[in-house]
Scaffold this motif. Structure first.
Motif, PDB file in Angstrom:
ATOM      1  N   ARG A 139      41.502 -50.574  91.585  1.00  0.00           N
ATOM      2  CA  ARG A 139      41.657 -52.002  91.916  1.00  0.00           C
ATOM      3  C   ARG A 139      42.155 -52.789  90.707  1.00  0.00           C
ATOM      4  O   ARG A 139      43.061 -53.629  90.822  1.00  0.00           O
ATOM      5  N   VAL A 140      41.570 -52.516  89.548  1.00  0.00           N
ATOM      6  CA  VAL A 140      42.029 -53.200  88.333  1.00  0.00           C
ATOM      7  C   VAL A 140      43.480 -52.837  88.054  1.00  0.00           C
ATOM      8  O   VAL A 140      44.302 -53.697  87.701  1.00  0.00           O
ATOM      9  N   GLY A 141      43.812 -51.567  88.231  1.00  0.00           N
ATOM     10  CA  GLY A 141      45.175 -51.115  87.985  1.00  0.00           C
ATOM     11  C   GLY A 141      46.183 -51.785  88.898  1.00  0.00           C
ATOM     12  O   GLY A 141      47.314 -52.086  88.482  1.00  0.00           O
ATOM     13  N   GLY A 192      32.612 -48.979  78.504  1.00  0.00           N
ATOM     14  CA  GLY A 192      31.730 -47.835  78.294  1.00  0.00           C
ATOM     15  C   GLY A 192      31.952 -46.754  79.333  1.00  0.00           C
ATOM     16  O   GLY A 192      31.513 -45.615  79.164  1.00  0.00           O
ATOM     17  N   LEU A 193      32.631 -47.108  80.427  1.00  0.00           N
ATOM     18  CA  LEU A 193      32.977 -46.113  81.443  1.00  0.00           C
ATOM     19  C   LEU A 193      34.059 -45.168  80.935  1.00  0.00           C
ATOM     20  O   LEU A 193      34.294 -44.120  81.522  1.00  0.00           O
ATOM     21  N   GLY A 194      34.751 -45.564  79.859  1.00  0.00           N
ATOM     22  CA  GLY A 194      35.618 -44.665  79.123  1.00  0.00           C
ATOM     23  C   GLY A 194      36.882 -44.239  79.819  1.00  0.00           C
ATOM     24  O   GLY A 194      37.508 -45.009  80.554  1.00  0.00           O
ATOM     25  N   HIS A 195      37.235 -42.985  79.592  1.00  0.00           N
ATOM     26  CA  HIS A 195      38.565 -42.523  79.967  1.00  0.00           C
ATOM     27  C   HIS A 195      38.728 -42.275  81.463  1.00  0.00           C
ATOM     28  O   HIS A 195      39.859 -42.210  81.944  1.00  0.00           O
ATOM     29  N   THR A 196      37.645 -42.144  82.193  1.00  0.00           N
ATOM     30  CA  THR A 196      37.778 -42.055  83.655  1.00  0.00           C
ATOM     31  C   THR A 196      38.348 -43.363  84.197  1.00  0.00           C
ATOM     32  O   THR A 196      39.266 -43.373  85.028  1.00  0.00           O
ATOM     33  N   LEU A 197      37.806 -44.473  83.710  1.00  0.00           N
ATOM     34  CA  LEU A 197      38.321 -45.796  84.096  1.00  0.00           C
ATOM     35  C   LEU A 197      39.758 -45.963  83.625  1.00  0.00           C
ATOM     36  O   LEU A 197      40.638 -46.382  84.385  1.00  0.00           O
ATOM     37  N   LEU A 198      40.013 -45.643  82.364  1.00  0.00           N
ATOM     38  CA  LEU A 198      41.338 -45.834  81.793  1.00  0.00           C
ATOM     39  C   LEU A 198      42.386 -45.007  82.542  1.00  0.00           C
ATOM     40  O   LEU A 198      43.495 -45.489  82.810  1.00  0.00           O
ATOM     41  N   SER A 255      42.360 -44.093  85.673  1.00  0.00           N
ATOM     42  CA  SER A 255      42.631 -44.695  86.980  1.00  0.00           C
ATOM     43  C   SER A 255      43.534 -45.916  86.846  1.00  0.00           C
ATOM     44  O   SER A 255      44.449 -46.115  87.645  1.00  0.00           O
ATOM     45  N   VAL A 256      43.255 -46.743  85.833  1.00  0.00           N
ATOM     46  CA  VAL A 256      44.097 -47.926  85.595  1.00  0.00           C
ATOM     47  C   VAL A 256      45.529 -47.496  85.295  1.00  0.00           C
ATOM     48  O   VAL A 256      46.502 -48.014  85.874  1.00  0.00           O
ATOM     49  N   ARG A 257      45.668 -46.545  84.395  1.00  0.00           N
ATOM     50  CA  ARG A 257      47.009 -46.075  84.024  1.00  0.00           C
ATOM     51  C   ARG A 257      47.761 -45.532  85.224  1.00  0.00           C
ATOM     52  O   ARG A 257      48.951 -45.818  85.417  1.00  0.00           O
ATOM     53  N   THR A 258      47.077 -44.746  86.033  1.00  0.00           N
ATOM     54  CA  THR A 258      47.735 -44.133  87.198  1.00  0.00           C
ATOM     55  C   THR A 258      48.335 -45.194  88.103  1.00  0.00           C
ATOM     56  O   THR A 258      49.493 -45.090  88.541  1.00  0.00           O
ATOM     57  N   GLN A 259      47.554 -46.232  88.391  1.00  0.00           N
ATOM     58  CA  GLN A 259      48.043 -47.283  89.285  1.00  0.00           C
ATOM     59  C   GLN A 259      49.200 -48.061  88.668  1.00  0.00           C
ATOM     60  O   GLN A 259      50.198 -48.351  89.334  1.00  0.00           O
TER      61      GLN A 259
END
Length: 393
Positions: free
Chosen positions: A315-317, A340-346, A348-352
Motif C-alpha cells: 500500500r505504501v509502495g 523496525g520492520l526492516g527489509h521485508t517492508l522495504l 515490498s515498497v520497492r517492488t510496487q
C-alpha cells in the motif's frame, strides 16, 4: 545569540561553515562568489560579531598560509522532536553535532501543556549536565500539519487539543531564544540531508511511517512546504474506496490501513482470531501488541506477520509510486518507527514502485532506509533554527 548576519554573503559563509566545518578563507573563497578583498571584509565583520572565531593555520596551498575559521564553539541549538508516543530532545553545537540526546515516552494526546512541560524538563536536564549555559535557538517538530510562518499546528488528526496552539510563541518565552516549528517529517528530511543518507541529493522524498504517515519533499536542497504548509501529507491519500474510517474523518486513507497504529490493530485481530499463535502468545504476555511485536514475530518466521508487513508495504509502495511518477526524485528515504520492520517492508515498497512507475523515473532511483533513526528529527530541528538564525537580519 543577538548577532545575525548582515547580508546574504555573511549568511552564505555561516551556512558553509555549519555544513562543512572549520575551513580556510581561501577554501571558502573557492565556494562563494566574492573577490578576495570583499571576502576578507565580510569574514572580519563576522569575526567582530563573535559568530565565528579564528581556528589556527590552514594547510598550505603554496605561498602564504591562510587561517582557518569556524563557527563560535559556544553556540548551542536545541532540537525537540515530538512524536505521537515519545519526545526526543537534543543539544547540538553550531555545526549540528549532537552533544547530548534524551528520549522520553509521552502520548501526544495528553495535550500541548503536558507535552511541553516534559520537553522543557528534558531540555533543563541537558542544560544542567553542562552542555549549554543557554540556547541560541530551538527547533521543534510536531506530528501534524503546521502553519509554518506562525509556528502553529492546524487541525492535526492525531493531536487532539493542539489545533491553533501557539507553539512558537509559548516556547520562545520559556526558552528565551528564537523558536522555529515544523512538521516532524520535514525535520527528518532535513536531518537526513545534513548528516544522513541524503547528504549529496538535491531532490528527494523522505517518508516517515510511524503512528501516522507523512512525506518530506526536498526540492533543490530546500524543503517544499506548499502554500499553507501541508505539502507531503500522504497519510491521507485514499488507497481503499470506502475503506476504514480514518482519524481525519475520511475513509480509506493510507494511514488508516498501514501505520504503526493500524498494524498493531491488525496484529491483535490476527492474534485473537487464531491466525497467528506467535502473535497470540505475545498478546497474552503483554496485553497489547505494537509494530515491534510484529517485527519480532516476522523475524521468528511467523507467516501472518510477514503477510501483514508485505501488504502494508504494498500500500505504501502504491502511493510512493504515484509520487515518484509525479516528482521524479533522485532518492526515496523511508524512516520512522515502523522501519523496525526492516527489509521485508522495504522490499515490498520497492517492488510496487519499480513495477508501477516508468523506467525513466526508477532506472537509477535508490529506495533506502534512513541512516539516523531518532537523531534525524532533532538534527533537522537544530538545522531549522540555524537556517533562521544564519539568515540576514
Amino acid at each position: 545569540m543577538t548577532a545575525r548576519p548582515a547580508n546574504a554573503h555573511q549568511a552564505r559563509l555561516l551556512r558553509l561553515l555549519r555544513d562543512g566545518g572549520p575551513n580556510s578563507r581561501a577554501q571558502l573563497g573557492d565556494q562563494i562568489d566574492l573577490s578576495r578583498s570583499k571576502l576578507a571584509v565580510e569574514v572580519d565583520r563576522l569575526l567582530d560579531t563573535g559568530l565565528i572565531v579564528a581556528d589556527g593555520l590552514a594547510a598550505s596551498r603554496g605561498g602564504r598560509r591562510s587561517h582557518n575559521i569556524r563557527l563560535a564553539p559556544g553556540l548551542r541549538f536545541l532540537g525537540i522532536d515530538i512524536g505521537a508516543t515519545s519526545i526526543d530532545v537534543a543539544v547540538t553545537n553550531a555545526e549540528l553535532e549532537v552533544l547530548g540526546h534524551l528520549n522520553h515516552p509521552m502520548d501526544v494526546r495528553e495535550g500541548p501543556v503536558a507535552v511541553f512541560e516534559q520537553a522543557l524538563a528534558l531540555a533543563a536536564k541537558l542544560k544542567a549536565s553542562g552542555l549549554a549555559e543557554g540556547f541560541d535557538g530551538a527547533g521543534i517538530g510536531v506530528p501534524g500539519p503546521v502553519r509554518f510562518p506562525e509556528g502553529v499546528p492546524v487541525a492535526p488528526p492525531i493531536m487532539p487539543g493542539w489545533d491553533g496552539f501557539p507553539v512558537r510563541e509559548a516556547l520562545s518565552q520559556e526558552l528565551a531564544c528564537p523558536v522555529m516549528v515544523d512538521n516532524d517529517v520535514n525535520l527528518m528530511a532535513m536531518g537526513e540531508q545534513h548528516a544522513g543518507v541524503a547528504r549529496s541529493v538535491g531532490d528527494f522524498l523522505c517518508v516517515k511511517i510511524g503512528t501516522g504517515i507523512g512525506c518530506g519533499i526536498v526540492v533543490g536542497g530546500e524543503v517544499y512546504r506548499g502554500t499553507t504548509g501541508s505539502a507531503g501529507d500522504i497519510g491521507h491519500i485514499q488507497v481503499e474506496p470506502d475503506g476504514r474510517a480514518c482519524a481525519c474523518g475520511n475513509k480509506g486513507c493510507l494511514e488508516a490501513h498501514f501505520s504503526g497504529a493500524a498494524l498493531a490493530r491488525d496484529a491483535e485481530d490476527a492474534a485473537r482470531s487464531g491466525r497467528s499463535p506467535e502473535l497470540a502468545a505475545r498478546l497474552e504476555a503483554a496485553g497489547r501488541l505494537t509494530a515491534a511485536d510484529v517485527a519480532a514475530a516476522a523475524a521468528a518466521g511467523d507467516a501472518t506477520s510477514l503477510d501483514l508487513i508485505r501488504e502494508g508495504g504494498n500500500r505504501v509502495g502504491q502511493v510512493i509510486a504515484g509520487l515518484v511518477s509525479f516528482f521524479n526524485p533522485g532518492l526515496v528515504v523511508i524512516g520512522g518507527g515502523v522501519t523496525g520492520l526492516g527489509h521485508t517492508l522495504l522490499a515490498s515498497v520497492r517492488t510496487q514502485v519499480y513495477r508501477q512507475s516508468l523506467p525513466l523515473a526508477t532506472g537509477n532511483l535508490p529506495i533506502v532506509l534512513g541512516e539516523l533513526g531518532p537523531a534525524a528529527g532533532v538534527i533537522g530541528a537544530a538545522r531549522l533554527t540555524s537556517d533562521h538564525l544564519f539568515a540576514p537580519a
